[in-house]
Design an enzyme around this catalytic site. Structure first.
Site, PDB file in Angstrom:
ATOM      1  N   HIS A 212     -15.766  15.661  15.289  1.00 33.38           N
ATOM      2  CA  HIS A 212     -16.058  14.626  14.287  1.00 33.38           C
ATOM      3  C   HIS A 212     -15.109  14.753  13.082  1.00 33.38           C
ATOM      4  O   HIS A 212     -14.473  13.782  12.675  1.00 33.38           O
ATOM      5  CB  HIS A 212     -17.520  14.755  13.850  1.00 33.38           C
ATOM      6  CG  HIS A 212     -17.912  13.826  12.726  1.00 33.38           C
ATOM      7  ND1 HIS A 212     -18.604  12.654  12.944  1.00 33.38           N
ATOM      8  CD2 HIS A 212     -17.697  13.899  11.387  1.00 33.38           C
ATOM      9  CE1 HIS A 212     -18.787  12.033  11.775  1.00 33.38           C
ATOM     10  NE2 HIS A 212     -18.259  12.779  10.802  1.00 33.38           N
ATOM     11  N   GLU A 213     -15.017  15.953  12.546  1.00 35.33           N
ATOM     12  CA  GLU A 213     -14.171  16.149  11.356  1.00 35.33           C
ATOM     13  C   GLU A 213     -12.703  15.884  11.674  1.00 35.33           C
ATOM     14  O   GLU A 213     -11.950  15.378  10.835  1.00 35.33           O
ATOM     15  CB  GLU A 213     -14.359  17.556  10.783  1.00 35.33           C
ATOM     16  CG  GLU A 213     -15.777  17.856  10.281  1.00 35.33           C
ATOM     17  CD  GLU A 213     -16.323  16.847   9.277  1.00 35.33           C
ATOM     18  OE1 GLU A 213     -15.531  16.258   8.505  1.00 35.33           O
ATOM     19  OE2 GLU A 213     -17.557  16.627   9.279  1.00 35.33           O
ATOM     20  N   HIS A 216     -11.872  12.338  11.151  1.00 31.07           N
ATOM     21  CA  HIS A 216     -11.551  12.002   9.750  1.00 31.07           C
ATOM     22  C   HIS A 216     -10.127  12.440   9.413  1.00 31.07           C
ATOM     23  O   HIS A 216      -9.367  11.693   8.803  1.00 31.07           O
ATOM     24  CB  HIS A 216     -12.498  12.714   8.785  1.00 31.07           C
ATOM     25  CG  HIS A 216     -13.897  12.188   8.809  1.00 31.07           C
ATOM     26  ND1 HIS A 216     -14.195  10.850   8.707  1.00 31.07           N
ATOM     27  CD2 HIS A 216     -15.091  12.832   8.887  1.00 31.07           C
ATOM     28  CE1 HIS A 216     -15.518  10.691   8.734  1.00 31.07           C
ATOM     29  NE2 HIS A 216     -16.081  11.872   8.847  1.00 31.07           N
ATOM     30  N   HIS A 222     -16.527   6.793   9.207  1.00 31.20           N
ATOM     31  CA  HIS A 222     -17.771   6.864   9.977  1.00 31.20           C
ATOM     32  C   HIS A 222     -18.029   5.605  10.780  1.00 31.20           C
ATOM     33  O   HIS A 222     -17.743   4.504  10.333  1.00 31.20           O
ATOM     34  CB  HIS A 222     -18.957   7.139   9.040  1.00 31.20           C
ATOM     35  CG  HIS A 222     -19.020   8.571   8.636  1.00 31.20           C
ATOM     36  ND1 HIS A 222     -19.513   8.982   7.424  1.00 31.20           N
ATOM     37  CD2 HIS A 222     -18.636   9.693   9.289  1.00 31.20           C
ATOM     38  CE1 HIS A 222     -19.431  10.300   7.356  1.00 31.20           C
ATOM     39  NE2 HIS A 222     -18.889  10.759   8.470  1.00 31.20           N
TER      40      HIS A 222
END
Ligand code: CA
Length: 360
Positions: A212-213, A216, A222
């Site tokens: 997930h990170e 980014h 998101h």
């Protein structure tokens, strides 16, 4: 809930922290909050109309009933651990299901560095959890990652509370990690969490948070697709990119071009066996490609591997005996190949060091 008081204040802080109320700071994590979507500053500790508007937006984005009331479903979601980045940022370009932050790396070959490690796992466990995320993003888009001993583009580290970036962590649970948008590259994990790699997780699953990170750090914001890796809330193991995530990253960087059509199909599969066992092939391919002498035969082996794995996986699903055979024969073969490749590379390097050296 009361119309005024500490509880309202806590709600307002939460909504502000995650981008539903306009922040005091212009560009948290290097990206603008979408002030069109964020409510204006409310009266502190008063459940006024901006607070209600922000709460409704929160419910809408997270696919809860937009009641504008702090109901049980909303409280339950707010109690869940999540990513520290706000949900609304200013995008550039069209928005589909995923949200593109508008920031990207201007190069496709990125390096990464571990600035420190969590003591919760061994270093190789940490490397493999993060490597699995890097690998998946690199299958979806033409990005290549290699580890550097220092000064990498992506920088992974663990810290507790105030860890020096201006966005302190909050102790156990709550915020688990955060990352900065391109071309910053910092990815921070909260050391007050217990990081694990078992399944079901006995703590917080590092691979799921890391993938997930990394999204980014590569430029994705998101997603409001609750099944996507880029959804803000953590709910156990989610180590595999979904269609939404893949479309998001391809929107930014385009698709990886596979020479073999079967490899292309296999690269989009979500069968975990393929993903875990292709990892070493990919790593070695990169190394081999760098050294250039081995390239063609190795590409052929890799394509052949992609061609066969979907069939193997399908059969493994349906037959316990076949599963045993794969474990007993195929896995040792893979490990054996890996050993052979590394030995060959090592001997090549030793005997032919000057020839293989990168030219300036
Ligand atoms: Ca935390």
């Amino acid at each position: 809930m009361d119309e005024e008081g500490d509880e309202v204040g806590r709600l307002q802080n939460y909504l502000k922290r995650f981008g539903y109320i306009r922040p005091d700071e212009e560009r948290p994590y290097g990206l603008k909050i979408d002030v069109e979507k964020a409510a204006r500053q409310p009266e502190p500790m008063v459940f006024d109309s901006p607070t209600q508007k922000a709460l409704k937006r929160f419910q809408e984005f997270n696919r809860l009933r937009p009641t504008g009331v702090l109901d049980k479903a909303t409280i339950n979601l707010m109690l869940k651990p999540r990513c520290g980045l706000p949900d609304f940022v200013v995008p550039e370009g069209q928005i589909v299901d995923y949200v593109y932050s508008g920031k990207k790396w201007t190069k496709l070959d990125l390096t990464y560095t571990f600035q420190n490690y969590t003591p919760d796992l061994t270093q190789s466990e940490v490397q493999s959890a993060i490597g699995s995320g890097l690998f998946q993003w690199s299958l979806a888009a033409p990005l290549n990652f290699s580890e550097a001993s220092s000064g990498g583009d992506l920088k992974f580290s663990w810290g507790s509370g105030d860890h020096g970036c201006g966005y302190p962590f909050d102790g156990p649970s709550g915020v688990l990690a955060h990352a900065f948008y391109p071309e910053d590259g910092r990815v921070h994990f909260d050391e007050d969490e217990l990081w694990t790699n078992d399944s079901p997780p006995s703590g917080i699953d590092l691979a799921s948070v890391a993938i997930h990170e990394l999204g980014h750090a590569l430029g994705l914001a998101h997603s409001n697709d609750t099944n996507a890796v880029m959804y803000a809330y953590y709910s156990g193991i989610r180590r595999t990119l979904t269609k939404d995530d893949i479309e998001g990253i391809q929107y930014i960087y385009g698709k990886r071009k596979w020479k073999c059509p079967i490899a292309k199909i296999a690269s989009t599969t979500t069968i975990p066996v393929i993903q875990t066992s292709t990892q070493f092939l990919r790593e070695f391919r990169d190394e081999v490609v760098l050294k250039s002498m081995f390239k063609t035969p190795f590409e052929r082996i890799l394509d052949r591997y992609y061609e066969l794995t979907p069939i193997i996986n399908k059969k493994m699903d349906s037959s316990a005996i076949f599963r045993q055979i794969v474990k007993g024969v195929v896995y040792p073969f893979i490990i054996g190949t890996k050993g052979a490749v590394s030995l060959t590379l090592a001997s090549m390097r030793k005997s032919n060091h000057s020839r293989l050296r990168m030219r300036p």
